[in-house]
Every structure is written in C-alpha cells, then in structure tokens.
Design a protein around this motif. Structure first.
Motif, PDB file in Angstrom:
ATOM      1  N   LEU A 222     -42.344 -31.138  -0.674  1.00 20.64           N
ATOM      2  CA  LEU A 222     -43.045 -31.483   0.562  1.00 20.64           C
ATOM      3  C   LEU A 222     -42.680 -32.924   0.885  1.00 20.64           C
ATOM      4  N   ILE A 223     -41.885 -33.124   1.963  1.00 15.50           N
ATOM      5  CA  ILE A 223     -41.323 -34.445   2.244  1.00 15.50           C
ATOM      6  C   ILE A 223     -41.416 -34.753   3.733  1.00 15.50           C
ATOM      7  N   PRO A 224     -41.332 -36.036   4.114  1.00 14.04           N
ATOM      8  CA  PRO A 224     -41.192 -36.372   5.537  1.00 14.04           C
ATOM      9  C   PRO A 224     -39.915 -35.752   6.104  1.00 14.04           C
ATOM     10  N   SER A 225     -39.912 -35.479   7.409  1.00 16.85           N
ATOM     11  CA  SER A 225     -38.736 -34.871   8.059  1.00 16.85           C
ATOM     12  C   SER A 225     -37.649 -35.918   8.232  1.00 16.85           C
ATOM     13  N   ASP A 226     -36.873 -36.078   7.204  1.00 20.36           N
ATOM     14  CA  ASP A 226     -35.808 -37.077   7.154  1.00 20.36           C
ATOM     15  C   ASP A 226     -34.554 -36.352   6.681  1.00 20.36           C
ATOM     16  N   ALA A 227     -33.532 -36.305   7.543  1.00 19.97           N
ATOM     17  CA  ALA A 227     -32.314 -35.565   7.219  1.00 19.97           C
ATOM     18  C   ALA A 227     -31.627 -36.105   5.971  1.00 19.97           C
ATOM     19  N   LEU A 228     -31.727 -37.414   5.734  1.00 17.92           N
ATOM     20  CA  LEU A 228     -31.085 -37.992   4.558  1.00 17.92           C
ATOM     21  C   LEU A 228     -31.793 -37.570   3.276  1.00 17.92           C
ATOM     22  N   LEU A 229     -33.129 -37.501   3.323  1.00 15.23           N
ATOM     23  CA  LEU A 229     -33.877 -37.005   2.172  1.00 15.23           C
ATOM     24  C   LEU A 229     -33.508 -35.556   1.871  1.00 15.23           C
ATOM     25  N   THR A 230     -33.449 -34.752   2.923  1.00 12.61           N
ATOM     26  CA  THR A 230     -33.100 -33.339   2.752  1.00 12.61           C
ATOM     27  C   THR A 230     -31.725 -33.193   2.121  1.00 12.61           C
ATOM     28  N   LYS A 231     -30.760 -33.962   2.608  1.00  8.99           N
ATOM     29  CA  LYS A 231     -29.404 -33.880   2.043  1.00  8.99           C
ATOM     30  C   LYS A 231     -29.389 -34.307   0.585  1.00  8.99           C
ATOM     31  N   ALA A 232     -30.107 -35.370   0.249  1.00  8.63           N
ATOM     32  CA  ALA A 232     -30.134 -35.834  -1.136  1.00  8.63           C
ATOM     33  C   ALA A 232     -30.719 -34.767  -2.060  1.00  8.63           C
ATOM     34  N   ILE A 233     -31.790 -34.105  -1.602  1.00  7.27           N
ATOM     35  CA  ILE A 233     -32.398 -33.046  -2.413  1.00  7.27           C
ATOM     36  C   ILE A 233     -31.461 -31.849  -2.514  1.00  7.27           C
ATOM     37  N   ASN A 234     -30.836 -31.476  -1.398  1.00  2.58           N
ATOM     38  CA  ASN A 234     -29.860 -30.378  -1.432  1.00  2.58           C
ATOM     39  C   ASN A 234     -28.763 -30.651  -2.451  1.00  2.58           C
ATOM     40  N   ASP A 235     -28.225 -31.869  -2.427  1.00  4.30           N
ATOM     41  CA  ASP A 235     -27.135 -32.216  -3.338  1.00  4.30           C
ATOM     42  C   ASP A 235     -27.589 -32.145  -4.791  1.00  4.30           C
ATOM     43  N   GLU A 236     -28.789 -32.664  -5.070  1.00  3.58           N
ATOM     44  CA  GLU A 236     -29.300 -32.650  -6.440  1.00  3.58           C
ATOM     45  C   GLU A 236     -29.562 -31.222  -6.913  1.00  3.58           C
ATOM     46  N   GLU A 237     -30.180 -30.395  -6.056  1.00  2.00           N
ATOM     47  CA  GLU A 237     -30.453 -29.010  -6.438  1.00  2.00           C
ATOM     48  C   GLU A 237     -29.155 -28.222  -6.648  1.00  2.00           C
TER      49      GLU A 237
END
Length: 407
Positions: A222-237
């Motif tokens: 559950l995160i703020p709507s931030d495209a950079l956060l989403t990409k970082a999590i996608n990459d880590e997962e």
C-alpha cells in the motif's frame, strides 16, 4: 503563450472529475481527450505531444537518466511518470530521478513539518528558456478539500542547500512552475506546526504472486501513487520471480501516515496485519504484507480497512490468472493442439471469430500460442481464468507439470 492556454483548458476538463482513482484513469483520460490511441507501450517509452509520440532515450540505466527531444512548441506529457512540459520551441530535455532520503534529512522533515508529495527529478534543458512550464506530479488528493494549496512548495536542491519556490498554480495531479530554472526538484507539502488535519493522498495497491506447490504466497503493498515507487517495487519483486497481478486502487483517498488493517479469506495466514501508508524513497525497503494461501485451489478475497473497520479496498485473486501470467513462457513453448481451447474461448465469448482466425494464421505452433496468450492477457483476469480452466481440462498433464516448475 496561446498553446499553453489551450492545453490548460483541455486538461483541466478531464482532471476535474475523479482525481483519486489512480494512474490508469489519468492515462486513459488524457489519451482520450487528446485523441491518442491507448497504447500500453507509450506509457514507458514515449512522451505524448501535439504531433503524437516522442521517443525517450535511456542514456544511463544506472541512475535512470533519460534524454528526449521535443521538436516543436506545445505540451508534452510522460504518462508513466506524470511529468509534463510546455515548450516554446524545439528543446532537448534530460531527466534523471533521485531519492528524497539523500537530500531531505529526517530532522528537517520533523522540525519543519515537511511531507514528501511527489517524485524527485533532476532536469536540464537545452537551449535555456525554451521551456515555458514544467508540470511536476504530486499524489495529494485535492478533491477531499482538506489540503490548502498554499502548503505546496517546490524544493530545489542546489549547492547552497534547499531553496523553496511557490508554484504558479496547483492542479489535481501536478503543480506548475512557469519559466522554470532547472535543478534537482520535487513537490513538498509544508504543514503548519500543530496542524493535526489528515492529509488525503492518491494511493495504489500492488499485489505479487509467488508460486510454490505447498504454500503459494502473495505480497501486498500500500503506497502513494508514485510511478517511481511502483517501478522500484516491480524491479525488486522481479528479482525474486514475483508476478504482478491486476488490481484496482483504493475506493477512496487514504490518509497519509495512517495505519490500515489487511485481511482476507479465513484460511489465509497474514503477516503483518497492519500497513502504515507512508513514503519511502525508491531504493529503500518498502513495507508489505505477506499472505500465505496454501495450494490455492479456489479464489481468495483480500481486503484493506481503516481502524474503524470501514472497507477501503478489496479484490479477489483467482488461481488461474496468476498461473498463466507466471508460466507465460512455458505455455508458449509447450501448449499443443489449440483447437479445443480456441473453441472453449469462443463459446465463452473471450474470443471473437476474427480473433480466433488471427491465432490460426500463426505460421508455427509457438507463434500461435504467443498470439493467443498475448490476446487473452490483454482481456484481463476473467479471460485468463477461463483460458486456464480450458487448458486444465484439455491438457491436465501440462498444468500438473508446470505446477511443479519451481520445485
């Protein structure tokens, strides 16, 4: 600047609706209003401008640095990041991304009551003066009426330290700097000392599926709507073979800093059962809840509620959709005769006759499989579930074999 005035009236029209529904609504609305065809590829590799798509060049992957050339005057928007430019003439812009944690110390955040409200960008432009406006994205939800736009500040990080600038105006998804001077910059919210008002933000949920025959698990963020956060999590997962599943954002704006309770179907084991909605810079460890679902032989329900037990988000995860996404490559290689599967999908209205013909026109078996898989995945989880059930019925040995793939 006539082109700027025209743009603002058009964009304000579609942003004045449901501003808290997440990035997918922003992308779809913008594309529709300006007459662009929705192309998922353009979200990542292009700006949209007055004459269509403009390519973005990745010039340094280690620091996520990009270069883009805008050939004519007009408005350009990078849909994936929410970053926009109004330009007077042809200009080359270089963009990199940075971490707030390296520049905005914890003591400064606490003493001055600063709240990070969007990504941190490092932008330069050549020639100077060609950019009339830069639109910096933020995730504050203005529609709730609890946030004063006077709280918004643009932070510039320069040799002399942090320099603050008031934006010319604040719109639902971005703040505008006119005739900008470029630096490392992003949006901060300055909350007056003693203010206890909740700050509503646009947020998103991310779900990742991790397969194991004995104990399938999910990671829920559950995160703020931030495209950079989403990409970082996608990459880590992705490093740990997590498969991202489709999901909608929360139904209402959520309050920054608040704690939310995660729950699900009775047999699920959940750890932890609480998530705090906060901001951590990309690259930092992001908190998530794990859901252990056993062998997952039936759909499971996941929920998020606030402390008063009011439902703010829910979804149903179906085993077939997750299975197909995880084993896309293996299915493309190993699927055999498609005739029965195509008939099943036609009967269930997943495919049309024209789409079935398009699959059958593939020159090789693997090409037919890839056309079908790509076609079904674009139709969403319901279509994937029907596809999975058909394959399971017609080739149970293949499904059983792939289920053991990660052993």
């Amino acid at each position: 600047m006539p082109f700027s005035t025209t743009y603002n009236s058009r964009v304000h029209y579609f942003l004045s609706g449901d501003v808290c529904s997440g990035e997918e609504q922003l992308v779809s609305s913008f594309a529709a209003k300006l007459g662009f065809e929705r192309d998922p590829g353009c979200k990542h590799n292009h700006f949209l401008g007055p004459d269509g798509k403009v390519d973005i060049e990745l010039i340094d992957e280690s620091v996520n640095r990009y270069s883009v050339h805008f050939p004519t005057a007009g408005y350009y928007l990078w849909l994936a990041k929410g970053l926009g430019f109004v330009v007077r003439a042809a200009v080359t812009v270089r963009i990199a991304f940075d971490s707030w944690g390296q520049h905005l110390g914890l003591s400064l955040q606490l003493s001055e009551q600063w709240m990070v409200a969007g990504p941190l960008f490092d932008v330069t432009a050549e020639p100077e003066g060609a950019v009339a406006e830069v639109h910096l994205p933020h995730f504050i939800c203005l529609q709730a009426g609890d946030v004063d736009v006077a709280w918004f500040q643009v932070a510039h990080f320069k040799d002399e330290g942090m320099v603050l600038e008031k934006p010319a105006r604040v719109e639902p998804f971005y703040a505008v700097l006119e005739n900008p001077s470029f630096s490392l910059m992003g949006i901060l919210l300055r909350i007056a000392s003693g203010t206890c008002l909740p700050v509503p933000i646009t947020s998103t949920t991310l779900i990742y599926y991790h397969s194991h025959p004995q104990d399938i698990k999910f990671h829920l963020y559950l995160i703020p709507s931030d495209a950079l956060l989403t990409k970082a999590i996608n990459d880590e997962e992705s490093r740990f073979h997590g498969v991202r599943l489709q999901t909608s954002p929360p139904m209402e704006p959520l309050n920054f800093g608040s704690r939310y309770i995660v729950s699900g179907s009775p047999h699920l084991e959940i750890m932890p059962k609480e998530l705090r909605l906060s901001y951590r810079s990309p690259g930092e460890i992001q908190p998530f809840s794990k859901f252990y679902a056993g062998q997952m032989k039936e759909p499971i329900r996941l929920e998020i509620t606030d402390r008063r037990r009011t439902l703010v988000w829910e979804t149903v995860v179906k085993p077939g959709a997750a299975f197909v996404k995880e084993h896309h490559r293996q299915l493309q290689v190993r699927l055999g005769d498609l005739n029965g599967v195509l008939d099943d999908l036609l009967d269930s209205n997943v495919l049309t006759e024209n789409e079935k013909d398009l699959v059958e026109q593939g020159k090789t078996r693997q090409q037919k499989n890839e056309i079908l898989l790509s076609m079904v995945e674009k139709k969403g989880d319901e279509a994937l579930e029907l596809f999975y059930e058909s394959v399971k019925k017609r080739d149970p040995y293949l499904v059983s074999y792939l289920s053991q793939w990660n052993l």
